[in-house]
Design an enzyme around this catalytic site. Structure first.
Site, mmCIF file in Angstrom:
data_model
loop_
_atom_site.group_PDB
_atom_site.id
_atom_site.type_symbol
_atom_site.label_atom_id
_atom_site.label_comp_id
_atom_site.label_asym_id
_atom_site.label_seq_id
_atom_site.Cartn_x
_atom_site.Cartn_y
_atom_site.Cartn_z
ATOM 1 N N ILE A 77 0.876 -1.162 0.000
ATOM 2 C CA ILE A 77 0.000 0.000 0.000
ATOM 3 C C ILE A 77 0.912 1.210 0.000
ATOM 4 C CG2 ILE A 77 -1.863 1.215 1.168
ATOM 5 C CD1 ILE A 77 -2.532 -1.381 2.632
ATOM 6 N N SER A 78 0.844 2.013 -1.037
ATOM 7 C CA SER A 78 1.756 3.141 -1.164
ATOM 8 C C SER A 78 1.556 4.139 -0.029
ATOM 9 C CB SER A 78 1.550 3.846 -2.510
ATOM 10 O OG SER A 78 1.779 2.962 -3.578
ATOM 11 N N ALA A 79 2.563 4.977 0.176
ATOM 12 C CA ALA A 79 2.468 6.010 1.195
ATOM 13 C C ALA A 79 1.290 6.933 0.875
ATOM 14 C CB ALA A 79 3.760 6.810 1.260
#
Length: 412
Positions: A77-79
């Site tokens: 899950i990207s930042a």
């Protein structure tokens, strides 16, 4: 413990979500109300691996969801700051049709919130386990309208009609034809594109016979798999604790570079400083150094395990000048409570020359480009012959495209 029908955990989740949105707004990553509403609505913790704490689930950081046999992340899950940036620059509107390349579920849910019930969201991933996780998490979170497809994202997703936006959430070195062929004429392609070892999340729009970047930010993503996989060359200098990445035909002697690290270190302080309280962005410095017509690589180190030997300015993407047997990389040291000073560390027979070259280039950036908007980035069909220019220009040829990074004219 229930508080008028709401548990302590529910209140903690809602508080963490609000705090994240407030942080993203205060830092300028969220400016549009509809994007803020999406981050407020979507339960990020439901997309994180089991056992992830609420604090970690709502931190402004990456959450790794899957690793390969070598331990490296293959899905995450990207930042949140980067997801917000992509949503904002994509310019999504209610009713939009959006294709996501690289799944996980959470980002697709954010997109679904922004485009609303009249919109269409399709998320494609090559990893069947990632697809299964995304489908289950989206169902738990209440987004059954998002379609998750198991396929190689290099082919996009042919559908009835074109996409208003294509959001790519894996690092790519090239733009497969499907991504642009399936994009509407006014659509936007948001993609983390690797250019000579430097990855920038580009927001691309049609500019006639090519694409032009309207926004760019430094980022890091897991690498693309499948037919679009195009890894850069890795040169381990101290195992996985210090790795030099080469993304072109630069020739080095790996054994000589490793031996150079056993020799003395040349240290040079540059007459260039950075006031951290003013929020100066130095991303253009990295691209400026990469744009020079000379051997170049990107250094990544584990600072804890290389302490006392290597101390680069950026532990993930540190610009490095090279010869076959020597290297010099960019550094920063604390000058006072708010000011940092640039410098260079060099190793090998040509360390002094390389560190001095690095200083001259950093001074030139400081005087000519630091206050500017950075270079123009355009993407053209492979084989395109661009008009000659006296401006400094880095060309990155790939199978399908030619990326040009062109710097503004100077008074010199």
């Amino acid at each position: 413990m229930a508080l008028r029908g709401r548990t302590t955990e529910t209140l903690a989740v809602e508080g963490a979500r609000r705090q994240l949105v407030d942080q993203l707004r205060s830092q300028g990553w969220i400016t549009r109300p509809e994007v803020a509403a999406a981050f407020t609505a979507v339960p990020r913790h439901l997309f994180a691996p089991a056992g992830t704490s609420i604090e970690s689930a709502y931190a402004n950081d990456v959450v790794v969801t899957r690793r390969g046999s070598d331990g490296r992340a293959t899905s995450s899950i990207s930042a949140p700051w980067l997801q917000a940036y992509m949503l904002e620059t994509a310019g999504l509107r209610p009713g939009a049709r959006v294709l996501e390349i690289g799944s996980g579920g959470y980002n697709a849910a954010l997109i679904a919130e922004v485009v609303g019930p009249a919109g269409t969201v399709v998320s494609v991933d090559i990893d069947v386990q990632v697809v299964t996780h995304a489908r289950e998490a989206l169902a738990r979170a209440g987004y059954p309208q998002v379609e998750v497809v198991h396929a190689d994202g290099v082919h996009g997703h042919p559908a009835d009609g074109l996409w208003d936006a294509v959001l790519v959430t894996v690092e790519a070195s090239d733009l497969p034809p499907a991504w642009t062929d399936q994009l509407s004429p006014a659509g936007r392609l948001v993609v983390p594109l690797r250019m000579r070892g430097n990855t920038r999340c580009l927001t691309l729009q049609s500019a006639g016979d090519h694409l032009a970047a309207t926004a760019s930010v430094q980022c890091g993503f897991v690498a693309m798999q499948g037919h679009g996989r195009d890894p850069a060359r890795r040169v381990p200098l101290r195992g996985d604790d210090a790795v030099l990445t080469l993304d072109d035909d630069t020739i080095t002697n790996a054994e000589a570079l490793r031996a150079a690290l056993d020799g003395p270190r040349v240290e040079v302080s540059f007459p260039v400083t950075l006031n951290m309280s003013m929020g100066t962005c130095i991303e253009s410095l990295h691209l400026w150094l990469a744009s020079q017509p000379r051997p170049y690589g990107v250094l990544r180190v584990d600072r804890d395990r290389t302490a006392g030997l290597l101390d680069p300015q950026d532990r993930f993407f540190c610009p490095t000048l090279l010869t076959s047997d020597s290297l010099a990389y960019l550094t920063m040291r604390s000058y006072d409570t708010t000011t940092w000073q640039f410098g260079g560390h060099g190793f090998g027979p040509h360390a002094t020359r390389l560190t001095n070259d690095l200083m001259e280039l950093t001074v030139a950036w400081d005087q000519q480009f630091r206050a500017g908007t950075g270079p123009d980035i355009t993407v053209h069909p492979a084989g395109t012959r661009l008009p000659d220019t006296e401006r400094l220009r880095l060309l990155v040829p790939r199978r399908h495209t030619l990326t040009a990074i062109t710097w503004p004219e100077t008074d010199r």
